[in-house]
Design a protein around this motif. Sequence first.
Motif, PDB file in Angstrom:
ATOM      1  N   PRO A   1      -6.827   5.200   7.256  1.00 25.99           N
ATOM      2  CA  PRO A   1      -6.195   6.343   6.597  1.00 25.99           C
ATOM      3  C   PRO A   1      -6.028   6.074   5.104  1.00 25.99           C
ATOM      4  N   LYS A   2      -6.113   7.130   4.281  1.00 31.04           N
ATOM      5  CA  LYS A   2      -6.015   6.926   2.828  1.00 31.04           C
ATOM      6  C   LYS A   2      -4.606   6.552   2.415  1.00 31.04           C
ATOM      7  N   LYS A   3      -3.607   7.131   3.130  1.00 29.09           N
ATOM      8  CA  LYS A   3      -2.244   6.719   2.818  1.00 29.09           C
ATOM      9  C   LYS A   3      -1.367   6.677   4.056  1.00 29.09           C
ATOM     10  N   ALA A   4      -0.266   5.919   3.953  1.00 32.18           N
ATOM     11  CA  ALA A   4       0.667   5.790   5.055  1.00 32.18           C
ATOM     12  C   ALA A   4       2.045   5.483   4.468  1.00 32.18           C
ATOM     13  N   ALA A   5       3.092   5.703   5.275  1.00 31.17           N
ATOM     14  CA  ALA A   5       4.436   5.318   4.831  1.00 31.17           C
ATOM     15  C   ALA A   5       4.660   3.860   5.198  1.00 31.17           C
ATOM     16  N   ALA A   6       5.512   3.170   4.441  1.00 32.39           N
ATOM     17  CA  ALA A   6       5.789   1.764   4.720  1.00 32.39           C
ATOM     18  C   ALA A   6       6.319   1.626   6.148  1.00 32.39           C
ATOM     19  N   GLY A   7       5.781   0.675   6.890  1.00 31.35           N
ATOM     20  CA  GLY A   7       6.220   0.460   8.259  1.00 31.35           C
ATOM     21  C   GLY A   7       5.469   1.288   9.286  1.00 31.35           C
ATOM     22  N   ASP A   8       4.589   2.175   8.836  1.00 26.35           N
ATOM     23  CA  ASP A   8       3.795   3.015   9.745  1.00 26.35           C
ATOM     24  C   ASP A   8       2.795   2.180  10.537  1.00 26.35           C
TER      25      ASP A   8
ATOM     26  N   GLU B   1     -19.159  -7.917   4.168  1.00 27.59           N
ATOM     27  CA  GLU B   1     -17.767  -7.619   3.835  1.00 27.59           C
ATOM     28  C   GLU B   1     -17.607  -6.197   3.362  1.00 27.59           C
ATOM     29  N   THR B   2     -16.449  -5.648   3.616  1.00 29.45           N
ATOM     30  CA  THR B   2     -16.119  -4.355   3.058  1.00 29.45           C
ATOM     31  C   THR B   2     -14.607  -4.260   2.902  1.00 29.45           C
ATOM     32  N   LYS B   3     -14.165  -3.365   2.021  1.00 31.52           N
ATOM     33  CA  LYS B   3     -12.734  -3.262   1.714  1.00 31.52           C
ATOM     34  C   LYS B   3     -12.300  -1.810   1.764  1.00 31.52           C
ATOM     35  N   LYS B   4     -11.057  -1.588   2.101  1.00 34.01           N
ATOM     36  CA  LYS B   4     -10.503  -0.231   2.056  1.00 34.01           C
ATOM     37  C   LYS B   4      -9.089  -0.302   1.504  1.00 34.01           C
ATOM     38  N   LYS B   5      -8.817   0.541   0.505  1.00 33.21           N
ATOM     39  CA  LYS B   5      -7.471   0.589  -0.072  1.00 33.21           C
ATOM     40  C   LYS B   5      -6.616   1.582   0.691  1.00 33.21           C
ATOM     41  N   ILE B   6      -5.333   1.293   0.730  1.00 29.56           N
ATOM     42  CA  ILE B   6      -4.412   2.250   1.336  1.00 29.56           C
ATOM     43  C   ILE B   6      -3.219   2.419   0.401  1.00 29.56           C
ATOM     44  N   LYS B   7      -2.818   3.689   0.246  1.00 33.72           N
ATOM     45  CA  LYS B   7      -1.702   4.000  -0.656  1.00 33.72           C
ATOM     46  C   LYS B   7      -0.459   4.311   0.151  1.00 33.72           C
ATOM     47  N   MET B   8       0.694   4.232  -0.528  1.00 36.39           N
ATOM     48  CA  MET B   8       1.939   4.620   0.128  1.00 36.39           C
ATOM     49  C   MET B   8       2.142   6.117  -0.021  1.00 36.39           C
ATOM     50  N   ALA B   9       2.536   6.757   1.078  1.00 34.05           N
ATOM     51  CA  ALA B   9       2.745   8.208   1.025  1.00 34.05           C
ATOM     52  C   ALA B   9       4.145   8.497   0.475  1.00 34.05           C
TER      53      ALA B   9
END
Lengths: 280, 109
Positions: free
Chosen positions: B12-19, B101-109
């Motif tokens: 997912p592109k973003k998630a809330a902390a602890g999700d 190798e590959t990488k994915k960034k995730i942001k905080m919602a």
Amino acid sequence: MKKRAVFFRALLVSGFAVGMAGADENAQLVIEGETLVTKAAAPAHLQDNLDEIYSGWVFRSNETQALQLDDFDNPAFVFIDAAMDQYQQVEGSADKSCQSCHEDVEEFKGLRTQMPRIVDGKVQTMEDQINKCRTEQMGAEAWKYTGSDMTAMSALIGFQSRGMAMNIKIDGEAKPFWEKGKEIYYTRHGQLDMACSNCHEDNYGNNIRADHLSQGQLNGFPTYRLKNAKLNAVHSRLFGCIRDVRAEPYKVGSDELKALELYVSSRANGLSVETPSVRN
Amino acid sequence: MAKGVKPRVKVPKKAAAGDVITIKALISHKMESGQRKGKDGNLIPRSIINRFTCAFNGENVIDVQLEPAISTNPYFQFEAIVPEAGEFQFAWHDDDGSVYETKKKIKMA
């Protein structure tokens, strides 16, 4: 109510019926937020024989259906990714890739809905078009008609039209080819003496042994089949069906199969393109 | 390097902390088991992905050892808790020594 009509019809034909067993018949095919048409009124030329047309997706089990709901879960995308690399690959004496002429693959949006079509008085399938580009524009070698490179590229191009309604032209120049395809469709073939229509028109929704018969629509091709874990071209499928009724199949890429492809594709007019679909 | 190897990852592109989020990872690889014989009757040498790892900001999330009977294009789906914004790093180790190798960034919602 419509379901009952289907059920009743099947009952008349075979004595017992299974209907659209297995899956929830009201399930919706929603991919990445877009709802695809899997049930539609039959196109005008079919209305004497069928009331409604159904995508093959409707006939598959819940698990198989689910694979098509998400582009990550859909195993066909491994092949689409490979085709995307091929799209950029420079090949042949002209030092060109697909991309040299067609910048963005999205340019092909809508093409799949009209294929096969008539060009220069002949049926032109997606495969023909790809090989024409390869030999005439790129100076590269033609691909095998149902080879893996070919089928993947055909899927990549077809995928650009996903969600658009099939819209095969059947009048004008196409008429004689369409009539020929129709004749093949309704002609009994082989030792089992069966026509395409015996299964896909008279008995769809029923089982033949373990196979749940669909209407044999082509709107999802090239399709990823779980049984052989690869993309399958239209002609491989038609070839397989004709072989299975123990007839001598027409050659892959032959005029007969192209005419049949044209006719069968026109039976899906109104359904969404599902390329690349997942079937068993 | 084996031919046609390409990793695909869905985070997912973003998630809330602890999700708790679901991660899907697939690599196209032929996963030759080493048990099959070729047309000449000789064994086709084994060539598989033998290890898959996922880390979040350098901290290990999952580390899987793969064995020869795993099918073509191995696919993993697992869940992870995201404590903060950051980056998931994925690595597939091939028998021939290459690492994809590959990488994915995730942001905080």
